[in-house]
Structures are given as structure tokens and as C-alpha cells.
Design a protein around this motif. Structure first.
Motif, PDB file in Angstrom:
ATOM      1  N   ALA A   1       0.847  -1.196   0.000  1.00 18.89           N
ATOM      2  CA  ALA A   1       0.000   0.000   0.000  1.00 18.89           C
ATOM      3  C   ALA A   1       0.880   1.243   0.000  1.00 18.89           C
ATOM      4  CB  ALA A   1      -0.892  -0.014   1.241  1.00 18.89           C
ATOM      5  N   PRO A   2       0.352   2.369  -0.493  1.00 18.90           N
ATOM      6  CA  PRO A   2       1.134   3.612  -0.412  1.00 18.90           C
ATOM      7  C   PRO A   2       1.543   3.853   1.041  1.00 18.90           C
ATOM      8  CG  PRO A   2      -0.918   3.965  -1.612  1.00 18.90           C
ATOM      9  CD  PRO A   2      -0.971   2.578  -1.060  1.00 18.90           C
ATOM     10  N   LEU A   3       2.732   4.362   1.231  1.00 20.24           N
ATOM     11  CA  LEU A   3       3.326   4.445   2.562  1.00 20.24           C
ATOM     12  C   LEU A   3       3.489   5.879   3.030  1.00 20.24           C
ATOM     13  CD1 LEU A   3       4.894   3.130   4.958  1.00 20.24           C
ATOM     14  CD2 LEU A   3       6.936   3.391   3.575  1.00 20.24           C
ATOM     15  N   ASP A   4       3.109   6.110   4.281  1.00 21.51           N
ATOM     16  CA  ASP A   4       3.343   7.385   4.943  1.00 21.51           C
ATOM     17  C   ASP A   4       4.230   7.151   6.155  1.00 21.51           C
ATOM     18  OD1 ASP A   4       1.592   8.768   3.212  1.00 21.51           O
ATOM     19  OD2 ASP A   4      -0.127   8.287   4.470  1.00 21.51           O
ATOM     20  N   VAL A   5       5.192   8.040   6.359  1.00 18.66           N
ATOM     21  CA  VAL A   5       5.963   8.063   7.596  1.00 18.66           C
ATOM     22  C   VAL A   5       5.493   9.289   8.363  1.00 18.66           C
ATOM     23  CG1 VAL A   5       8.252   8.299   8.647  1.00 18.66           C
ATOM     24  CG2 VAL A   5       7.949   6.854   6.623  1.00 18.66           C
ATOM     25  N   VAL A   6       5.077   9.073   9.604  1.00 23.45           N
ATOM     26  CA  VAL A   6       4.594  10.148  10.460  1.00 23.45           C
ATOM     27  C   VAL A   6       5.600  10.321  11.585  1.00 23.45           C
ATOM     28  CG1 VAL A   6       2.749  10.932  11.995  1.00 23.45           C
ATOM     29  CG2 VAL A   6       2.187   9.616   9.925  1.00 23.45           C
ATOM     30  N   LYS A   7       6.170  11.517  11.686  1.00 19.24           N
ATOM     31  CA  LYS A   7       7.076  11.818  12.807  1.00 19.24           C
ATOM     32  C   LYS A   7       6.323  12.700  13.778  1.00 19.24           C
ATOM     33  CE  LYS A   7      10.051  14.318  15.284  1.00 19.24           C
ATOM     34  NZ  LYS A   7       9.799  15.627  15.908  1.00 19.24           N
ATOM     35  N   VAL A   8       6.313  12.300  15.032  1.00 16.57           N
ATOM     36  CA  VAL A   8       5.638  13.079  16.061  1.00 16.57           C
ATOM     37  C   VAL A   8       6.654  13.498  17.117  1.00 16.57           C
ATOM     38  CG1 VAL A   8       4.898  11.015  17.305  1.00 16.57           C
ATOM     39  CG2 VAL A   8       3.684  13.153  17.653  1.00 16.57           C
TER      40      VAL A   8
ATOM     41  N   VAL B   1      -3.926   8.041  12.472  1.00 15.03           N
ATOM     42  CA  VAL B   1      -3.222   6.895  11.868  1.00 15.03           C
ATOM     43  C   VAL B   1      -4.232   5.820  11.482  1.00 15.03           C
ATOM     44  CG1 VAL B   1      -1.542   5.051  12.295  1.00 15.03           C
ATOM     45  CG2 VAL B   1      -1.030   7.392  13.019  1.00 15.03           C
ATOM     46  N   ALA B   2      -5.228   5.592  12.320  1.00 19.24           N
ATOM     47  CA  ALA B   2      -6.274   4.611  11.990  1.00 19.24           C
ATOM     48  C   ALA B   2      -7.009   5.032  10.724  1.00 19.24           C
ATOM     49  CB  ALA B   2      -7.247   4.454  13.157  1.00 19.24           C
ATOM     50  N   ASP B   3      -7.266   6.337  10.567  1.00 18.13           N
ATOM     51  CA  ASP B   3      -7.921   6.827   9.345  1.00 18.13           C
ATOM     52  C   ASP B   3      -7.042   6.594   8.109  1.00 18.13           C
ATOM     53  OD1 ASP B   3     -10.126   7.637  10.810  1.00 18.13           O
ATOM     54  OD2 ASP B   3      -9.544   9.774  10.826  1.00 18.13           O
ATOM     55  N   LEU B   4      -5.736   6.825   8.253  1.00 18.37           N
ATOM     56  CA  LEU B   4      -4.819   6.560   7.135  1.00 18.37           C
ATOM     57  C   LEU B   4      -4.858   5.077   6.759  1.00 18.37           C
ATOM     58  CD1 LEU B   4      -1.736   8.721   8.210  1.00 18.37           C
ATOM     59  CD2 LEU B   4      -3.227   9.140   6.243  1.00 18.37           C
TER      60      LEU B   4
ATOM     61  N   ARG C   1      -3.608   3.019   3.400  1.00 11.24           N
ATOM     62  CA  ARG C   1      -2.206   3.414   3.448  1.00 11.24           C
ATOM     63  C   ARG C   1      -1.461   2.628   4.524  1.00 11.24           C
ATOM     64  NH1 ARG C   1      -1.791   7.526   0.044  1.00 11.24           N
ATOM     65  NH2 ARG C   1       0.337   8.003   0.678  1.00 11.24           N
ATOM     66  N   ALA C   2      -0.223   2.321   4.264  1.00 13.65           N
ATOM     67  CA  ALA C   2       0.672   1.750   5.275  1.00 13.65           C
ATOM     68  C   ALA C   2       1.298   2.933   6.024  1.00 13.65           C
ATOM     69  CB  ALA C   2       1.752   0.904   4.607  1.00 13.65           C
ATOM     70  N   VAL C   3       1.574   2.757   7.309  1.00 12.72           N
ATOM     71  CA  VAL C   3       2.088   3.859   8.128  1.00 12.72           C
ATOM     72  C   VAL C   3       3.212   3.368   9.031  1.00 12.72           C
ATOM     73  CG1 VAL C   3       1.526   5.651   9.830  1.00 12.72           C
ATOM     74  CG2 VAL C   3      -0.203   4.962   8.140  1.00 12.72           C
TER      75      VAL C   3
ATOM     76  N   LEU D   1      12.419   3.739   2.664  1.00  9.97           N
ATOM     77  CA  LEU D   1      11.197   3.046   2.266  1.00  9.97           C
ATOM     78  C   LEU D   1      10.555   3.656   1.020  1.00  9.97           C
ATOM     79  CD1 LEU D   1       9.587   2.512   5.780  1.00  9.97           C
ATOM     80  CD2 LEU D   1      10.555   0.741   4.296  1.00  9.97           C
ATOM     81  N   ALA D   2      11.156   4.705   0.474  1.00 10.44           N
ATOM     82  CA  ALA D   2      10.572   5.436  -0.655  1.00 10.44           C
ATOM     83  C   ALA D   2       9.124   5.810  -0.346  1.00 10.44           C
ATOM     84  CB  ALA D   2      10.681   4.627  -1.950  1.00 10.44           C
ATOM     85  N   ALA D   3       8.927   6.399   0.835  1.00 11.90           N
ATOM     86  CA  ALA D   3       7.589   6.765   1.297  1.00 11.90           C
ATOM     87  C   ALA D   3       6.961   7.797   0.368  1.00 11.90           C
ATOM     88  CB  ALA D   3       7.659   7.320   2.718  1.00 11.90           C
ATOM     89  N   ALA D   4       5.646   7.702   0.221  1.00 15.56           N
ATOM     90  CA  ALA D   4       4.921   8.689  -0.566  1.00 15.56           C
ATOM     91  C   ALA D   4       4.916  10.035   0.145  1.00 15.56           C
ATOM     92  CB  ALA D   4       3.494   8.215  -0.824  1.00 15.56           C
ATOM     93  N   ARG D   5       4.789   9.981   1.491  1.00 18.60           N
ATOM     94  CA  ARG D   5       4.739  11.222   2.272  1.00 18.60           C
ATOM     95  C   ARG D   5       5.491  11.061   3.578  1.00 18.60           C
ATOM     96  NH1 ARG D   5      -1.740  12.343   2.182  1.00 18.60           N
ATOM     97  NH2 ARG D   5      -1.649  10.392   3.334  1.00 18.60           N
ATOM     98  N   LEU D   6       6.102  12.159   4.003  1.00 12.82           N
ATOM     99  CA  LEU D   6       6.692  12.281   5.337  1.00 12.82           C
ATOM    100  C   LEU D   6       5.937  13.414   6.000  1.00 12.82           C
ATOM    101  CD1 LEU D   6       8.732  11.897   7.647  1.00 12.82           C
ATOM    102  CD2 LEU D   6      10.305  13.365   6.370  1.00 12.82           C
ATOM    103  N   MET D   7       5.223  13.092   7.089  1.00 17.37           N
ATOM    104  CA  MET D   7       4.441  14.103   7.797  1.00 17.37           C
ATOM    105  C   MET D   7       5.091  14.373   9.142  1.00 17.37           C
ATOM    106  SD  MET D   7       0.604  12.839   6.885  1.00 17.37           S
ATOM    107  CE  MET D   7       0.849  11.095   6.601  1.00 17.37           C
TER     108      MET D   7
END
Length: 190
Positions: A8-15, A33-36, A41-43, A180-186
Motif C-alpha cells: 500500500a502507499p506508505l506514509d511516515v509520520v514523525k511526532v 493513523v487509523a484513518d490513514l 495506506r501503510a504507516v 522506504l521510498a515513502a509517498a509522504r513524510l508528515m
């Protein structure tokens, strides 16, 4: 949309660590994250723990020294960094994700040598055991993601000397996203 490797498209979330000190924030982050995940999406979550580290250092009578946003980390400070990041902060976040119905697994960069680092050279001088990511074992995270797990990564990395090192969480998240060649870094920060 599926990534080229079938994942699945991948997001990395930094908090940031400041945010994790607020239980309501952790619950809200878990819902996001549950909504993603519900959106296909993979997270991967990477987190800090700055204020909690400084608070524990002060309670233990240890000097807190920050140079241009980086925590100078001697051996005693490293013990605190590892306890807070890979223990308290990581498990609080994993618990919030679990309460939101997600299959989350907390790990540090030391686990399975996920994050390898080299000493960070700062123009202001020696920062002690502060590292910069040299390599990410992306296959470790890919295997967890393929099983539907949300990896929760603390930025404690394995140094060239076989010891734990402190890595800036923003830099760790960027390295994970790139590996991971993530689609997004948030970046979620104060």
C-alpha cells in the motif's frame, strides 16, 4: 493506488515528544493513523521525547545541554534517552494506537539493527553519543508493514561501537522515509 513493490502507499509520520506528553493528543494521533490505515495506506510512526527526557534528567540531577536543537548526550544522558524514548514514550504511543484498534509494534533503531549510525560531527564541538543515520534496514519495516503492523520507531540507533546512540527524531524519520521510498513524510511538531 499500490506502490511498485505491491505494498500500500506508505506514509511516515514523525511526532514530537512534546505532543506525546498530552494523552488527548496521543489518542487523536492514533485516530488519524487509523484513518490513514482505513484509507488503504501503510504507516510507520517515528517519535521523539524531548521534554520527558529533560524532565527525567533534571529529576536525576543530570545536566541538560542542548546545542542548536541537539541534546548533548554523555553516557548518563544516553541511559535516560534510551529509557524515555524506547520505553515510556514508545509504549505510550503503542498503547494509544492499540486502543484505536491498530496492530502496533514498538521498537527502537537498535532492535534488529534497524537504524545504524555514525557519530554526528557538529561544528560547535563534541556532542557525545549523538549520531546520524548511516543505514536503515528497510526490509525489517517492510516485513512488519506487509503483516499489517504499524511500526513505532524510537530514534535510538546502533552505533559503530555496538552501543546505543541518540539520533534526532526528525533526521531518523527522514532516513526511514527515504529508505522506504515513502509517498509522504508528515512532521507533527510544536
Amino acid at each position: 493506488m499500490t506502490a511498485p513493490d505491491g505494498m500500500a502507499p506508505l506514509d511516515v509520520v514523525k511526532v514530537g515528544g512534546h505532543e506525546l506528553d498530552e494523552p488527548a493528543f496521543a489518542a487523536g494521533l492514533a485516530r488519524a493513523v487509523a484513518d490513514l490505515r482505513a484509507g488503504g495506506r501503510a504507516v510507520v510512526v517515528v517519535h521523539g521525547g524531548g521534554r520527558a527526557i529533560a524532565d527525567l534528567q533534571a529529576r536525576l540531577g543530570l545536566e541538560v545541554r542542548v546545542v542548536e536543537g541537539l541534546r548533548a548526550t554523555d553516557d548518563a544522558a544516553m541511559d535516560v534517552v534510551e529509557m524515555v524514548l524506547s520505553g515510556l514514550a514508545n509504549k505510550r504511543l503503542v498503547a494509544a494506537l492499540g486502543a484505536a484498534g491498530l496492530d502496533a509494534l514498538g521498537l527502537s533503531g537498535v532492535d534488529r539493527a534497524l537504524l545504524r549510525c555514525r557519530p554526528y560531527v557538529h561544528p560547535a564541538g563534541d556532542l557525545g553519543r549523538v549520531g546520524e543515520v548511516a543505514a536503515v534496514r528497510a526490509e525489517v519495516l517492510r516485513a512488519l508493514l506487509a503483516d499489517g503492523v504499524v511500526p513505532v520507531v524510537s530514534p535510538v540507533a546502533l552505533g559503530e561501537d555496538g552501543r546505543s546512540w541518540n539520533v534526532n527524531a526528525d533526521a531518523a524519520a527522514g532516513a526511514v522515509a527515504a529508505a522506504l521510498a515513502a509517498a509522504r513524510l508528515m512532521l507533527v511538531s510544536n
